[in-house]
Design a protein around this motif. Structure first.
Motif, PDB file in Angstrom:
ATOM      1  N   GLN A  27       0.858  -1.184   0.000  1.00 50.69           N
ATOM      2  CA  GLN A  27       0.000   0.000   0.000  1.00 50.69           C
ATOM      3  C   GLN A  27       0.895   1.235   0.000  1.00 50.69           C
ATOM      4  N   GLY A  28       0.631   2.180  -0.871  1.00 51.97           N
ATOM      5  CA  GLY A  28       1.462   3.380  -0.816  1.00 51.97           C
ATOM      6  C   GLY A  28       1.318   4.242  -2.051  1.00 51.97           C
ATOM      7  N   ARG A  29       2.205   5.226  -2.170  1.00 51.87           N
ATOM      8  CA  ARG A  29       2.185   6.138  -3.318  1.00 51.87           C
ATOM      9  C   ARG A  29       3.008   5.533  -4.447  1.00 51.87           C
ATOM     10  N   GLU A  30       2.464   5.626  -5.663  1.00 54.22           N
ATOM     11  CA  GLU A  30       3.142   5.021  -6.809  1.00 54.22           C
ATOM     12  C   GLU A  30       3.916   6.081  -7.590  1.00 54.22           C
ATOM     13  N   VAL A  31       5.190   5.804  -7.821  1.00 59.85           N
ATOM     14  CA  VAL A  31       6.020   6.742  -8.591  1.00 59.85           C
ATOM     15  C   VAL A  31       6.771   6.001  -9.697  1.00 59.85           C
ATOM     16  N   THR A  32       7.160   6.742 -10.712  1.00 56.06           N
ATOM     17  CA  THR A  32       7.908   6.153 -11.815  1.00 56.06           C
ATOM     18  C   THR A  32       9.021   7.121 -12.223  1.00 56.06           C
ATOM     19  N   VAL A  33      10.159   6.570 -12.648  1.00 52.42           N
ATOM     20  CA  VAL A  33      11.312   7.398 -12.986  1.00 52.42           C
ATOM     21  C   VAL A  33      11.900   6.977 -14.330  1.00 52.42           C
ATOM     22  N   PRO A  34      11.918   7.868 -15.302  1.00 54.52           N
ATOM     23  CA  PRO A  34      12.624   7.540 -16.539  1.00 54.52           C
ATOM     24  C   PRO A  34      14.128   7.725 -16.332  1.00 54.52           C
ATOM     25  N   ILE A  35      14.908   6.900 -16.999  1.00 56.71           N
ATOM     26  CA  ILE A  35      16.365   7.066 -16.991  1.00 56.71           C
ATOM     27  C   ILE A  35      16.750   7.184 -18.462  1.00 56.71           C
ATOM     28  N   GLU A  64       4.640  11.109 -10.029  1.00 59.06           N
ATOM     29  CA  GLU A  64       3.700  10.326  -9.216  1.00 59.06           C
ATOM     30  C   GLU A  64       2.426  10.080 -10.011  1.00 59.06           C
ATOM     31  N   VAL A  65       1.912   8.861  -9.943  1.00 61.69           N
ATOM     32  CA  VAL A  65       0.656   8.549 -10.632  1.00 61.69           C
ATOM     33  C   VAL A  65      -0.411   8.231  -9.585  1.00 61.69           C
ATOM     34  N   VAL A  66      -1.574   8.864  -9.756  1.00 62.96           N
ATOM     35  CA  VAL A  66      -2.689   8.597  -8.836  1.00 62.96           C
ATOM     36  C   VAL A  66      -3.907   8.206  -9.680  1.00 62.96           C
ATOM     37  N   PRO A  67      -4.123   6.898  -9.862  1.00 62.53           N
ATOM     38  CA  PRO A  67      -5.295   6.465 -10.645  1.00 62.53           C
ATOM     39  C   PRO A  67      -6.574   6.741  -9.848  1.00 62.53           C
ATOM     40  N   LYS A  68      -7.570   7.335 -10.522  1.00 57.40           N
ATOM     41  CA  LYS A  68      -8.806   7.683  -9.800  1.00 57.40           C
ATOM     42  C   LYS A  68      -9.527   6.433  -9.289  1.00 57.40           C
ATOM     43  N   SER A  69      -9.377   5.304 -10.017  1.00 52.36           N
ATOM     44  CA  SER A  69     -10.054   4.067  -9.590  1.00 52.36           C
ATOM     45  C   SER A  69      -9.319   3.402  -8.425  1.00 52.36           C
ATOM     46  N   THR A  83       1.600  13.880 -11.269  1.00 55.04           N
ATOM     47  CA  THR A  83       2.306  15.031 -10.691  1.00 55.04           C
ATOM     48  C   THR A  83       3.792  14.869 -10.954  1.00 55.04           C
ATOM     49  N   CYS A  84       4.367  15.858 -11.618  1.00 59.94           N
ATOM     50  CA  CYS A  84       5.790  15.797 -11.924  1.00 59.94           C
ATOM     51  C   CYS A  84       6.378  17.200 -11.847  1.00 59.94           C
ATOM     52  N   VAL A 120      16.470   4.934 -23.285  1.00 52.94           N
ATOM     53  CA  VAL A 120      15.523   5.294 -22.236  1.00 52.94           C
ATOM     54  C   VAL A 120      14.905   4.037 -21.623  1.00 52.94           C
ATOM     55  N   ALA A 121      14.738   4.060 -20.306  1.00 54.41           N
ATOM     56  CA  ALA A 121      14.018   3.000 -19.587  1.00 54.41           C
ATOM     57  C   ALA A 121      13.208   3.708 -18.504  1.00 54.41           C
ATOM     58  N   ARG A 122      12.284   2.986 -17.883  1.00 56.15           N
ATOM     59  CA  ARG A 122      11.448   3.623 -16.845  1.00 56.15           C
ATOM     60  C   ARG A 122      11.196   2.641 -15.717  1.00 56.15           C
ATOM     61  N   ALA A 123      11.587   3.042 -14.491  1.00 57.65           N
ATOM     62  CA  ALA A 123      11.439   2.138 -13.345  1.00 57.65           C
ATOM     63  C   ALA A 123      10.236   2.554 -12.505  1.00 57.65           C
ATOM     64  N   ASP A 124       9.453   1.565 -12.053  1.00 57.77           N
ATOM     65  CA  ASP A 124       8.251   1.809 -11.250  1.00 57.77           C
ATOM     66  C   ASP A 124       8.489   1.398  -9.796  1.00 57.77           C
ATOM     67  N   PHE A 125       8.003   2.208  -8.870  1.00 58.42           N
ATOM     68  CA  PHE A 125       8.151   1.944  -7.433  1.00 58.42           C
ATOM     69  C   PHE A 125       6.854   2.259  -6.706  1.00 58.42           C
TER      70      PHE A 125
END
Ligand SMILES: Nc1ncnc2c1ncn2[C@@H]1O[C@H](COP(=O)(O)OP(=O)(O)OP(=O)(O)O)[C@@H](O)[C@H]1O
Ligand SMILES: [Mg+2]
Length: 310
Positions: free
Chosen positions: A184-192, A202-207, A224-225, A253-258
């Motif tokens: 449970q927590g806040r979801e963030v993603t980072v492109p490298i 940060e991604v906040v899905p309404k569902s 939010t970025c 480019v790659a993108r890591a999700d946390f």
């Protein structure tokens, strides 16, 4: 000196995976950006005849705008290596490693970084009843095909009955199944991009669940970025992303999700080696905050094209 200015750039898109539609959108956006910047770019829809099509169209460099199986997992990269055509992004090995969430998490653990506890079920070689009888993680759990994307085939399981159904569902898409603790927590993603992390998003899905609909329906998710996080946590997440990118051997480019859990730690979920590239995808959003326009981003990725086995 731009080595690609007079070359025919094939934008490889579509393909044979469950993420075909998303890829066509990524490819269309990349193609437009390349044409706008004066490149001789052509769209290539990837099918079983891809090697012939590449030859017929005279493609000299391949910009990969594919997602998922056969496109993001090392398959197309291997074919391009054999044809001797430079391609963007990660190598065969890094692509296939990053495509497999279970193997990637093992490497992330070796690196000493947090990732949710998990177990692995191999439907090809293991018996499900035996696996379930020895099962030792507490609920809730996320059950995932180890090598899919766009949340396809992922289910949350709250009890043993749901776990079994979820594993059977995931196994329809991939015999390699990852069963992971729900965090449970806040979801963030980072492109490298070329070894350097871009701003955290940060991604906040309404569902409440970042599923296929939340990812691709306009207005279904708030972004939010840069993410509103303490500076130190932002730096930690960017540092983890960079280390994971390097350990896997990613390029371009790659993108890591946390997910940031209640203990304050960012738990690694996965890294994508061919993240979405529509004008509204996550990587272009973050790049824009760093002052990199979509066209510049596409050009920077194009410059990563090379054959990588030598
Ligand atoms: N362990 C977990 N705890 C909580 N939520 C999770 C967990 N794993 C996945 N999720 C949720 O499911 C979504 C999809 O999971 P994940 O990123 O692993 O798969 P994916 O389908 O490969 O995604 P992508 O489209 O980024 O390739 C995540 O964005 C997150 O919202
Ligand atoms: Mg993801």
């Amino acid at each position: 000196m731009n080595p690609f200015k007079d070359k025919i750039v094939g934008v490889l898109m579509g393909g044979l995976s469950k993420e075909r539609e998303v890829s066509l959108r990524s490819g269309g956006a990349v193609l437009d950006a390349l044409l706008l910047r004066g490149y001789d770019a052509v769209p290539i829809d990837v099918g079983p005849d891809i090697a012939e099509v590449i030859k017929q169209k005279g493609v000299e460099v391949a910009f990969l705008a594919l997602h998922g199986r056969y496109g993001e997992d090392g398959c197309i990269q291997g074919m391009l290596e054999i044809l001797g055509i430079p391609y963007t992004g990660s190598s065969v090995l890094a692509s296939s490693l990053a495509m497999d969430k279970h193997l990637t998490k093992d490497i992330v653990r070796q690196e000493g970084l947090p990732t949710p506890d998990s177990l692995f079920f191999d439907a090809h070689h293991e018996d499900l009843e035996v696996f379930l009888s020895k099962f030792c993680l507490s609920f809730p759990l996320m059950v995932k095909p180890s090598r899919e994307g766009s949340t396809i085939g992922i289910t949350k399981a709250e009890n043993a009955r749901e776990l079994k159904v979820a594993i059977l569902e995931a196994a329809k898409l991939d015999t390699r199944v990852l069963v992971e603790k729900f965090v449970q927590g806040r979801e963030v993603t980072v492109p490298i991009l070329n070894q350097e992390p871009l701003p955290v998003l940060e991604v906040v899905p309404k569902s409440g669940f970042y599923d296929y609909a939340s990812k691709y329906t306009a207005g279904a998710t708030t972004y939010t970025c840069p993410a509103e996080l303490p500076e130190e946590l932002t730096r930690t997440i960017q540092d983890y992303s960079k280390r994971i990118y390097r350990r896997i051997g990613c390029e371009g480019v790659a993108r890591a999700d946390f997910i940031i859990a209640s203990d304050g730690l960012p738990y690694f979920l996965e890294i994508n080696t061919l993240p979405g590239m529509t004008a509204t995808s996550l990587v272009p959003k973050s790049a824009a905050v760093a002052g990199i326009s979509f066209g510049e981003l596409v050009e920077k990725i194009l410059f990563t094209a090379r054959v990588k086995v030598q």
